[in-house]
Motif scaffolding. Structure first.
Motif, PDB file in Angstrom:
ATOM      1  N   ALA A 233     -34.112 -20.722  21.966  1.00  0.00           N
ATOM      2  CA  ALA A 233     -34.515 -19.418  21.419  1.00  0.00           C
ATOM      3  C   ALA A 233     -35.321 -18.663  22.460  1.00  0.00           C
ATOM      4  O   ALA A 233     -36.541 -18.737  22.490  1.00  0.00           O
ATOM      5  CB  ALA A 233     -35.334 -19.623  20.138  1.00  0.00           C
ATOM      6  N   MET A 234     -34.639 -17.969  23.317  1.00  0.00           N
ATOM      7  CA  MET A 234     -35.315 -17.324  24.441  1.00  0.00           C
ATOM      8  C   MET A 234     -35.735 -15.892  24.164  1.00  0.00           C
ATOM      9  O   MET A 234     -36.273 -15.212  25.011  1.00  0.00           O
ATOM     10  CB  MET A 234     -34.406 -17.335  25.678  1.00  0.00           C
ATOM     11  N   GLU A 235     -35.393 -15.398  22.953  1.00  0.00           N
ATOM     12  CA  GLU A 235     -35.661 -13.985  22.676  1.00  0.00           C
ATOM     13  C   GLU A 235     -37.159 -13.708  22.619  1.00  0.00           C
ATOM     14  O   GLU A 235     -37.900 -14.367  21.920  1.00  0.00           O
ATOM     15  CB  GLU A 235     -35.026 -13.597  21.331  1.00  0.00           C
ATOM     16  N   MET A 236     -37.615 -12.743  23.389  1.00  0.00           N
ATOM     17  CA  MET A 236     -39.013 -12.315  23.354  1.00  0.00           C
ATOM     18  C   MET A 236     -39.066 -10.884  22.829  1.00  0.00           C
ATOM     19  O   MET A 236     -38.219 -10.056  23.172  1.00  0.00           O
ATOM     20  CB  MET A 236     -39.629 -12.361  24.756  1.00  0.00           C
ATOM     21  N   GLY A 237     -40.044 -10.603  22.022  1.00  0.00           N
ATOM     22  CA  GLY A 237     -40.180  -9.254  21.496  1.00  0.00           C
ATOM     23  C   GLY A 237     -40.770  -8.317  22.546  1.00  0.00           C
ATOM     24  O   GLY A 237     -41.109  -8.723  23.654  1.00  0.00           O
ATOM     25  N   LYS A 238     -40.868  -7.049  22.171  1.00  0.00           N
ATOM     26  CA  LYS A 238     -41.443  -6.064  23.078  1.00  0.00           C
ATOM     27  C   LYS A 238     -42.954  -6.054  22.877  1.00  0.00           C
ATOM     28  O   LYS A 238     -43.437  -5.887  21.756  1.00  0.00           O
ATOM     29  CB  LYS A 238     -40.863  -4.685  22.788  1.00  0.00           C
ATOM     30  N   MET A 239     -43.700  -6.241  23.971  1.00  0.00           N
ATOM     31  CA  MET A 239     -45.151  -6.336  23.852  1.00  0.00           C
ATOM     32  C   MET A 239     -45.778  -4.959  23.634  1.00  0.00           C
ATOM     33  O   MET A 239     -45.435  -3.997  24.328  1.00  0.00           O
ATOM     34  CB  MET A 239     -45.743  -6.976  25.112  1.00  0.00           C
ATOM     35  N   VAL A 240     -46.679  -4.900  22.650  1.00  0.00           N
ATOM     36  CA  VAL A 240     -47.414  -3.674  22.402  1.00  0.00           C
ATOM     37  C   VAL A 240     -48.480  -3.503  23.473  1.00  0.00           C
ATOM     38  O   VAL A 240     -49.123  -4.474  23.875  1.00  0.00           O
ATOM     39  CB  VAL A 240     -48.075  -3.723  20.997  1.00  0.00           C
ATOM     40  N   GLN A 241     -48.642  -2.280  23.937  1.00  0.00           N
ATOM     41  CA  GLN A 241     -49.666  -2.009  24.952  1.00  0.00           C
ATOM     42  C   GLN A 241     -51.054  -2.290  24.384  1.00  0.00           C
ATOM     43  O   GLN A 241     -51.369  -1.866  23.265  1.00  0.00           O
ATOM     44  CB  GLN A 241     -49.568  -0.541  25.392  1.00  0.00           C
ATOM     45  N   LEU A 242     -51.867  -3.022  25.134  1.00  0.00           N
ATOM     46  CA  LEU A 242     -53.220  -3.328  24.658  1.00  0.00           C
ATOM     47  C   LEU A 242     -54.117  -2.114  24.842  1.00  0.00           C
ATOM     48  O   LEU A 242     -54.298  -1.610  25.949  1.00  0.00           O
ATOM     49  CB  LEU A 242     -53.787  -4.514  25.442  1.00  0.00           C
ATOM     50  N   GLU A 243     -54.651  -1.625  23.730  1.00  0.00           N
ATOM     51  CA  GLU A 243     -55.521  -0.445  23.784  1.00  0.00           C
ATOM     52  C   GLU A 243     -56.859  -0.764  23.129  1.00  0.00           C
ATOM     53  O   GLU A 243     -56.960  -1.599  22.249  1.00  0.00           O
ATOM     54  CB  GLU A 243     -54.858   0.730  23.053  1.00  0.00           C
ATOM     55  N   GLY A 244     -57.890  -0.031  23.571  1.00  0.00           N
ATOM     56  CA  GLY A 244     -59.214  -0.198  22.979  1.00  0.00           C
ATOM     57  C   GLY A 244     -60.004  -1.316  23.631  1.00  0.00           C
ATOM     58  O   GLY A 244     -59.456  -2.167  24.320  1.00  0.00           O
ATOM     59  N   ARG A 245     -61.309  -1.290  23.395  1.00  0.00           N
ATOM     60  CA  ARG A 245     -62.152  -2.315  23.999  1.00  0.00           C
ATOM     61  C   ARG A 245     -62.079  -3.621  23.215  1.00  0.00           C
ATOM     62  O   ARG A 245     -61.890  -3.612  21.986  1.00  0.00           O
ATOM     63  CB  ARG A 245     -63.597  -1.826  24.097  1.00  0.00           C
ATOM     64  N   ILE A 246     -62.218  -4.721  23.944  1.00  0.00           N
ATOM     65  CA  ILE A 246     -62.077  -6.043  23.309  1.00  0.00           C
ATOM     66  C   ILE A 246     -63.399  -6.521  22.726  1.00  0.00           C
ATOM     67  O   ILE A 246     -63.426  -7.182  21.689  1.00  0.00           O
ATOM     68  CB  ILE A 246     -61.525  -7.059  24.336  1.00  0.00           C
ATOM     69  N   LEU A 247     -64.513  -6.173  23.363  1.00  0.00           N
ATOM     70  CA  LEU A 247     -65.822  -6.596  22.824  1.00  0.00           C
ATOM     71  C   LEU A 247     -66.007  -6.028  21.420  1.00  0.00           C
ATOM     72  O   LEU A 247     -65.917  -4.815  21.215  1.00  0.00           O
ATOM     73  CB  LEU A 247     -66.941  -6.089  23.740  1.00  0.00           C
ATOM     74  N   PRO A 248     -66.216  -6.884  20.427  1.00  0.00           N
ATOM     75  CA  PRO A 248     -66.289  -6.388  19.043  1.00  0.00           C
ATOM     76  C   PRO A 248     -67.595  -5.662  18.744  1.00  0.00           C
ATOM     77  O   PRO A 248     -68.618  -5.911  19.379  1.00  0.00           O
ATOM     78  CB  PRO A 248     -66.174  -7.672  18.218  1.00  0.00           C
ATOM     79  N   ASN A 249     -67.511  -4.774  17.765  1.00  0.00           N
ATOM     80  CA  ASN A 249     -68.689  -4.047  17.303  1.00  0.00           C
ATOM     81  C   ASN A 249     -69.501  -4.949  16.362  1.00  0.00           C
ATOM     82  O   ASN A 249     -68.947  -5.537  15.434  1.00  0.00           O
ATOM     83  CB  ASN A 249     -68.220  -2.784  16.557  1.00  0.00           C
ATOM     84  N   VAL A 250     -70.800  -5.036  16.620  1.00  0.00           N
ATOM     85  CA  VAL A 250     -71.656  -5.925  15.821  1.00  0.00           C
ATOM     86  C   VAL A 250     -71.664  -5.508  14.347  1.00  0.00           C
ATOM     87  O   VAL A 250     -71.642  -6.356  13.438  1.00  0.00           O
ATOM     88  CB  VAL A 250     -73.101  -5.935  16.382  1.00  0.00           C
ATOM     89  N   LYS A 251     -71.651  -4.196  14.107  1.00  0.00           N
ATOM     90  CA  LYS A 251     -71.677  -3.710  12.716  1.00  0.00           C
ATOM     91  C   LYS A 251     -70.418  -4.145  11.969  1.00  0.00           C
ATOM     92  O   LYS A 251     -70.459  -4.498  10.786  1.00  0.00           O
ATOM     93  CB  LYS A 251     -71.791  -2.186  12.702  1.00  0.00           C
ATOM     94  N   THR A 252     -69.290  -4.130  12.679  1.00  0.00           N
ATOM     95  CA  THR A 252     -68.025  -4.551  12.042  1.00  0.00           C
ATOM     96  C   THR A 252     -68.078  -6.029  11.687  1.00  0.00           C
ATOM     97  O   THR A 252     -67.654  -6.439  10.597  1.00  0.00           O
ATOM     98  CB  THR A 252     -66.838  -4.293  13.006  1.00  0.00           C
TER      99      THR A 252
END
Length: 505
Positions: A233-252
């Motif tokens: 099963a070699m099928e790979m999907g199309k990767m979504v572009q990574l957007e936004g900052r990775i460090l999470p918001n403390v309030k969230t």
């Protein structure tokens, strides 16, 4: 109680200090967590496979502490790493992160992929710590109880673990899980009789006098089918572009703490059930979250609560899965079964007689691995995203070579390779027929315990089967086994369904 807690904290502090003050610890820790995340991030590779391969390389060739660091670091990293392709490709990197796809991928399509990865990393850290705290507390309580367990209880406990794992891991018919477990149990009977030292079912082949070796069986059952399936099963999907900052918001994080805490407890409890695993923990927590969360109607559409429900639970399951492994010698999940293989080849017998210092070291390693995982996830996520672009045709053959070397290096004989390939092809065809593999491996691991303790019980009682009902603990376990089997019979299921409809009406 307070004295018990202080003693535990003191023991944990000592184990943590000893490991943290050794520079070599960090070499194994960082490299194993990194490798674990890579295995989790590449679809087709799993936490079980990572632990199995490392068991072959490090199992009994380096000091036990370093071996545990390598294996547990890979375990923690791989369960977390599965979230990368799940969120960005909508392809679960491991079965443990399958529920994460429900909300992770929609979030990435909304341009919130960075936020989803940051929250996933934080939830995985907190989940692992919740499971680890539970391990530190409950393993000692259960150890006190398990010291009163004798041969009849051990035999029934092993049988219950095999049947329960078969029940919970079957995709369609429960009987398939039981058949897989009983095949493993039969394989465990091969070799020298543990009580009489007479050869059994060896067909004159001297290699089988020592029975089926755990590591080749693990590699054959878990690695070979995944590699073959991954290459098909070699099928790979199309990767979504990574957007936004990775460090999470403390309030969230603070806002969603009730979800994280609830999911951590659920994941730990599910992990403590023998043979269940991180994928079940993720789905159970997701289902509960959808029922009780104020955001339940948005589950499946990009809900943060949905994302956190599954990702917290699958990492919390790690600590839970180690509780039955360390207390009873029964793995709580397929990766824990692979870990038990490492214990076995180091001549460590998990159960009531285990050295308490090993438990404290396991807890300390889990804490260190979880923080290492979080730091890597928050600050080097983009490296792992690049790894996602490696074609499986490049990576899987390398994994096959590593698997072969690992299997050969444990026993040092060509027969181990024959055994690995034989078990691997059988496991592959079992997968095609939708027979679960984990119960087979758990049957091989627990079969020896069942065989020896069941017959020892009969020897002591002079063949009187009432020994399995005259002791309160054995009677309870026997009742649980009977109830488990009866609960899967169609007439009984129909009666319960009718009762549920009446209650609902």
């Amino acid at each position: 109680m307070m004295e018990f807690v202080l003693t535990q904290l003191s023991g944990f502090g000592g184990a943590f200090y000893n490991l943290a003050s050794d520079p070599v610890t960090y070499i194994y820790l960082i490299s194993s967590v990194f490798l674990g995340i890579v295995f989790g991030a590449l679809p087709g590779l799993t936490a079980t496979l990572a632990i199995t391969i490392l068991t072959g390389f490090f199992g009994n060739k380096i000091p036990l502490d370093y071996s545990l660091i390598a294996l547990l670091g890979a375990y923690v990293g791989a369960i977390y790493g599965g979230s990368y392709p799940t969120i960005l490709l909508n392809i679960p990197g491991t079965a443990a992160s399958a529920a994460t796809a429900m909300d992770g991928y929609p979030l990435a399509k909304q341009g919130r992929g960075g936020e989803a990865l940051g929250l996933t990393t934080t939830a995985s850290l907190i989940g692992t710590l919740i499971g680890t705290v539970a391990l530190l507390i409950f393993v000692w309580v259960l150890l006190l109880v398990s010291k009163n367990i004798a041969s009849p209880e051990k035999a029934l406990l092993a049988l219950f673990g095999i049947l329960l794992s078969g029940t919970l891991m079957s995709e369609d018919l429960i009987i398939k899980g039981w058949i897989a477990g009983l095949i493993g149990l039969a394989m465990a009977m091969v070799g020298l009789d543990p009580l009489l030292s007479e050869p059994r079912y060896t067909f004159g082949w001297s290699y089988l006098l020592s029975g089926f070796q755990v590591v080749p069986v693990l590699m054959g059952a878990f690695a070979v089918p995944q590699i073959i399936e991954g290459l098909r099963a070699m099928e790979m999907g199309k990767m979504v572009q990574l957007e936004g900052r990775i460090l999470p918001n403390v309030k969230t994080i603070r806002k969603h703490m009730p979800t994280i805490a609830r999911s951590g407890v659920i994941g730990t409890c599910v992990g403590a059930l023998p043979g269940v695993g991180e994928d079940v923990a993720g789905w159970v927590s997701y289902g509960v979250g959808k029922s009780v969360s104020p955001d339940g109607k948005n589950f499946g559409k990009g809900s943060i609560d949905g994302l956190l429900s599954s990702e917290t639970a699958n990492n919390a399951c790690i600590g839970g899965a180690l509780i039955p492994l360390l207390v009873l010698g029964i793995p709580g999940s397929p990766p824990a079964a692979a870990l038990m293989g490492a214990f076995t080849i180091n001549n460590i017998i998990p159960g009531p007689t285990i050295d308490p210092n090993i438990i404290l070291r396991v807890v300390a390693i889990l804490v260190m691995a979880s923080f290492t995982m979080a730091l890597m996830g928050l600050f080097t996520a983009r490296i792992f995203i690049k790894i996602l672009r490696i074609p499986q045709t490049v990576f899987l053959p390398i994994v096959m070579v590593l698997t072969t070397i690992g299997s050969f290096s444990v026993g040092g004989g060509i027969n181990d390779l024959y055994l690995m390939l034989g078990v691997g092809f059988v496991a592959y065809f079992m997968n095609m027929l939708r027979y679960p593999i984990a119960p087979l491996v758990i049957g091989v691991i627990l079969g020896g315990m069942f065989d020896e303790t069941f017959r020892r019980s009969l020897l002591i009682s002079e063949g009187d089967l009432s020994v399995f009902v005259s002791r309160p603990g054995a009677a309870i376990l026997l009742a649980m086994i009977i109830a488990l089997i009866l609960s899967q019979l169609p007439p009984v299921r129909r009666i319960f369904a009718r009762l549920r409809r009446k209650v609902a009406a």
